[in-house]
Write a protein that holds these residues in place. Sequence first.
Motif, PDB file in Angstrom:
ATOM      1  N   ALA A  80       0.682  -1.287   0.126  1.00 53.12           N
ATOM      2  CA  ALA A  80      -0.083   0.070  -0.058  1.00 53.12           C
ATOM      3  C   ALA A  80       0.817   1.408  -0.085  1.00 53.12           C
ATOM      4  O   ALA A  80       0.353   2.234  -0.526  1.00 53.12           O
ATOM      5  CB  ALA A  80      -0.776  -0.058   1.117  1.00 53.12           C
TER       6      ALA A  80
ATOM      7  N   ASP B 237       2.077   0.972  -7.069  1.00 51.80           N
ATOM      8  CA  ASP B 237       0.914   1.997  -7.611  1.00 51.80           C
ATOM      9  C   ASP B 237      -0.237   1.019  -8.103  1.00 51.80           C
ATOM     10  O   ASP B 237      -1.252   1.489  -8.732  1.00 51.80           O
ATOM     11  CB  ASP B 237       1.508   2.501  -9.076  1.00 51.80           C
ATOM     12  CG  ASP B 237       2.610   3.399  -8.757  1.00 51.80           C
ATOM     13  OD1 ASP B 237       2.605   4.040  -7.663  1.00 51.80           O
ATOM     14  OD2 ASP B 237       3.580   3.574  -9.518  1.00 51.80           O
TER      15      ASP B 237
ATOM     16  N   THR C 292      -2.123  -1.032  -6.586  1.00 50.84           N
ATOM     17  CA  THR C 292      -2.855  -1.513  -5.201  1.00 50.84           C
ATOM     18  C   THR C 292      -4.364  -1.717  -5.560  1.00 50.84           C
ATOM     19  O   THR C 292      -5.091  -2.311  -4.932  1.00 50.84           O
ATOM     20  CB  THR C 292      -2.751  -0.461  -4.019  1.00 50.84           C
ATOM     21  OG1 THR C 292      -2.905   0.919  -4.640  1.00 50.84           O
ATOM     22  CG2 THR C 292      -1.258  -0.531  -3.683  1.00 50.84           C
ATOM     23  N   ASP C 293      -4.708  -1.089  -6.674  1.00 50.71           N
ATOM     24  CA  ASP C 293      -6.139  -1.266  -6.863  1.00 50.71           C
ATOM     25  C   ASP C 293      -6.566  -2.462  -7.279  1.00 50.71           C
ATOM     26  O   ASP C 293      -7.911  -2.830  -7.324  1.00 50.71           O
ATOM     27  CB  ASP C 293      -6.743  -0.147  -7.902  1.00 50.71           C
ATOM     28  CG  ASP C 293      -5.796  -0.460  -9.168  1.00 50.71           C
ATOM     29  OD1 ASP C 293      -4.656  -1.005  -9.146  1.00 50.71           O
ATOM     30  OD2 ASP C 293      -6.423   0.098 -10.402  1.00 50.71           O
TER      31      ASP C 293
ATOM     32  N   TYR D  96      -8.108   3.383  -0.780  1.00 50.33           N
ATOM     33  CA  TYR D  96      -7.617   4.881  -0.690  1.00 50.33           C
ATOM     34  C   TYR D  96      -8.197   5.839   0.251  1.00 50.33           C
ATOM     35  O   TYR D  96      -9.478   5.820   0.195  1.00 50.33           O
ATOM     36  CB  TYR D  96      -7.526   5.177  -2.280  1.00 50.33           C
ATOM     37  CG  TYR D  96      -7.011   6.558  -2.626  1.00 50.33           C
ATOM     38  CD1 TYR D  96      -5.512   6.514  -2.639  1.00 50.33           C
ATOM     39  CD2 TYR D  96      -7.648   7.767  -2.862  1.00 50.33           C
ATOM     40  CE1 TYR D  96      -5.028   7.739  -3.173  1.00 50.33           C
ATOM     41  CE2 TYR D  96      -7.030   8.873  -3.358  1.00 50.33           C
ATOM     42  CZ  TYR D  96      -5.729   8.818  -3.368  1.00 50.33           C
ATOM     43  OH  TYR D  96      -4.824   9.916  -3.609  1.00 50.33           O
ATOM     44  N   ASN D  97      -7.333   6.780   0.853  1.00 47.26           N
ATOM     45  CA  ASN D  97      -7.749   7.760   1.801  1.00 47.26           C
ATOM     46  C   ASN D  97      -7.969   8.967   0.643  1.00 47.26           C
ATOM     47  O   ASN D  97      -6.701   9.551   0.605  1.00 47.26           O
ATOM     48  CB  ASN D  97      -6.697   7.802   2.961  1.00 47.26           C
ATOM     49  CG  ASN D  97      -7.200   8.894   3.957  1.00 47.26           C
ATOM     50  OD1 ASN D  97      -8.139   9.803   3.442  1.00 47.26           O
ATOM     51  ND2 ASN D  97      -6.897   8.739   5.240  1.00 47.26           N
ATOM     52  N   GLU D  98      -9.122   9.290   0.537  1.00 44.94           N
ATOM     53  CA  GLU D  98      -9.095  10.520  -0.348  1.00 44.94           C
ATOM     54  C   GLU D  98      -8.633  11.882   0.443  1.00 44.94           C
ATOM     55  O   GLU D  98      -7.983  12.683  -0.323  1.00 44.94           O
ATOM     56  CB  GLU D  98     -10.516  10.863  -0.490  1.00 44.94           C
ATOM     57  CG  GLU D  98     -11.208   9.727  -1.528  1.00 44.94           C
ATOM     58  CD  GLU D  98     -10.657   9.917  -2.870  1.00 44.94           C
ATOM     59  OE1 GLU D  98     -10.027  11.038  -3.309  1.00 44.94           O
ATOM     60  OE2 GLU D  98     -11.005   9.235  -3.807  1.00 44.94           O
TER      61      GLU D  98
ATOM     62  N   LYS E 232      -4.754  11.502   0.451  1.00 47.19           N
ATOM     63  CA  LYS E 232      -4.266  10.900  -1.046  1.00 47.19           C
ATOM     64  C   LYS E 232      -3.348   9.799  -0.815  1.00 47.19           C
ATOM     65  O   LYS E 232      -2.131  10.050  -1.322  1.00 47.19           O
ATOM     66  CB  LYS E 232      -3.668  12.288  -1.448  1.00 47.19           C
ATOM     67  CG  LYS E 232      -4.559  13.572  -1.798  1.00 47.19           C
ATOM     68  CD  LYS E 232      -5.728  13.022  -2.633  1.00 47.19           C
ATOM     69  CE  LYS E 232      -6.929  14.304  -2.453  1.00 47.19           C
ATOM     70  NZ  LYS E 232      -8.134  14.040  -3.338  1.00 47.19           N
ATOM     71  N   GLN E 233      -3.609   9.054   0.021  1.00 51.15           N
ATOM     72  CA  GLN E 233      -2.606   7.749   0.083  1.00 51.15           C
ATOM     73  C   GLN E 233      -3.389   6.478   0.377  1.00 51.15           C
ATOM     74  O   GLN E 233      -4.552   6.474   0.817  1.00 51.15           O
ATOM     75  CB  GLN E 233      -1.769   7.838   1.186  1.00 51.15           C
ATOM     76  CG  GLN E 233      -2.483   7.850   2.694  1.00 51.15           C
ATOM     77  CD  GLN E 233      -1.508   8.115   3.728  1.00 51.15           C
ATOM     78  OE1 GLN E 233      -1.517   9.008   4.490  1.00 51.15           O
ATOM     79  NE2 GLN E 233      -0.516   6.957   3.994  1.00 51.15           N
ATOM     80  N   TRP E 234      -2.955   5.223  -0.308  1.00 52.47           N
ATOM     81  CA  TRP E 234      -3.280   3.871  -0.138  1.00 52.47           C
ATOM     82  C   TRP E 234      -3.127   3.363   1.379  1.00 52.47           C
ATOM     83  O   TRP E 234      -2.034   3.586   2.119  1.00 52.47           O
ATOM     84  CB  TRP E 234      -2.808   2.983  -1.267  1.00 52.47           C
ATOM     85  CG  TRP E 234      -3.277   3.407  -2.485  1.00 52.47           C
ATOM     86  CD1 TRP E 234      -2.635   4.120  -3.370  1.00 52.47           C
ATOM     87  CD2 TRP E 234      -4.347   3.071  -3.235  1.00 52.47           C
ATOM     88  NE1 TRP E 234      -3.378   4.323  -4.663  1.00 52.47           N
ATOM     89  CE2 TRP E 234      -4.510   3.531  -4.522  1.00 52.47           C
ATOM     90  CE3 TRP E 234      -5.593   2.433  -2.894  1.00 52.47           C
ATOM     91  CZ2 TRP E 234      -5.493   3.506  -5.379  1.00 52.47           C
ATOM     92  CZ3 TRP E 234      -6.515   1.859  -3.793  1.00 52.47           C
ATOM     93  CH2 TRP E 234      -6.528   2.447  -5.185  1.00 52.47           C
ATOM     94  N   TYR E 235      -3.873   2.581   1.820  1.00 50.35           N
ATOM     95  CA  TYR E 235      -3.621   1.986   3.225  1.00 50.35           C
ATOM     96  C   TYR E 235      -4.480   0.592   3.361  1.00 50.35           C
ATOM     97  O   TYR E 235      -5.346   0.335   2.533  1.00 50.35           O
ATOM     98  CB  TYR E 235      -4.175   2.704   4.344  1.00 50.35           C
ATOM     99  CG  TYR E 235      -5.427   2.783   4.360  1.00 50.35           C
ATOM    100  CD1 TYR E 235      -6.215   1.996   5.472  1.00 50.35           C
ATOM    101  CD2 TYR E 235      -6.271   4.004   3.855  1.00 50.35           C
ATOM    102  CE1 TYR E 235      -7.478   2.212   5.399  1.00 50.35           C
ATOM    103  CE2 TYR E 235      -7.416   4.123   4.031  1.00 50.35           C
ATOM    104  CZ  TYR E 235      -8.332   3.382   4.925  1.00 50.35           C
ATOM    105  OH  TYR E 235      -9.706   3.366   4.879  1.00 50.35           O
TER     106      TYR E 235
END
Length: 276
Positions: free
Chosen positions: A127, A131, A133-134, A141-143, A146-149
Motif C-alpha cells: 500500500a 502503484d 494497489t487497486d 484509498y484515503n481521499e 491522498k494515500q493508499w492503506y
Amino acid sequence: MAIFLIFMVCFPHTGVVIVDDVWLYDAAIHRTHVLNTGDIVQITGYRGDTTQVRYHNTVGTLLKSVLIDLRDGISEAKLFVFARGYYDSGEYMKSASLFNIFIQHYAPSSYLLEVLYYYGLSLEEIAKYTDNTDTIKSIIYNEKSKQWYYTGDVYEKIVEKFSESIFAPQAAYRLITIFRTKHLPWNGSLQVIHEELNMWQEYIVTYENTEERVFALLEIGYLERVLFEITKNKQYKKDAQAVFEEIMRDYPNTIYAAQAEVHLDELKKGEAIYFY
C-alpha cells in the motif's frame, strides 16, 4: 484398490512458481507464457531435473528449481521460507503472493500465525510503495490524505481467533496504526484523536506484560502532546509528562527512554509537534 492407487499417481496436481520470468514454451502450438512468482501450474509429470506442467492451455517443461510441488511433504515449510525470504528482502508483492497461497493451501498449519502476520505486513508495504494497489481488495484509498492503506483484515483475524498468541499484541498494534492512517489528516478533530487515544489506553491494559507496551505508551504520550497543542489545556501536558516519565522509569537506558527524554525536553521548551 490397485486401480484407485494408479488413479492417484496419475492424477495431475498443482505447483507454485517461486521466481519471476520463467518461460514456458509449448512446441506443439508454438505458444509461450512468461510465469512469475505465485503463478499456479498443473504438474503432470517429472523427468530428471525437470517438471512437466500445464498452464492454462499451454503444456511444457520447467526446471524443478523454479517451482514448489504443493503435494511434496516439505512444500509447506519450503513455501514459508521463500515467502518470508521475499519479505525480508523487500519484495513485498512476491511475499504477499506466496503467503496468500500458503494460507489457501496449508491452513491449519503450525506456521499459520506468522504467515498471517507477515502477509499483513506485506500488504501494508504494498500500500505504501506500489502503484497497482487497486487490484487488491483489502487495500483502499484515503481521499483526504491522498494515500493508499491496508485495511488490516488479517490482523483482525489474528486478534479475534488467536488472542492468546504472541502475534496478537503485534496485530492489535498494527490495527491502531492503521486506524490513524485511515483518519489522517486529523485537521484538529478532537473526536478522532480521543478515539485513538482510548484505543492505546485499552491496549496497554490488555497487553500489559508484552514488549509492545512501551510503543503504546509512546503513542499515548504523543497524542497527549497533540491534544495539549490543539486545546492549550495544561492537563494534557501534565498527562504527557507523566507518561514519558513512566517510560524513563520503567525502561531505563533504552532508546525508548531516550525518546521520552526528548519529548520532555520539547515540552519544557514549548516546541510543537502537531502538523495535521
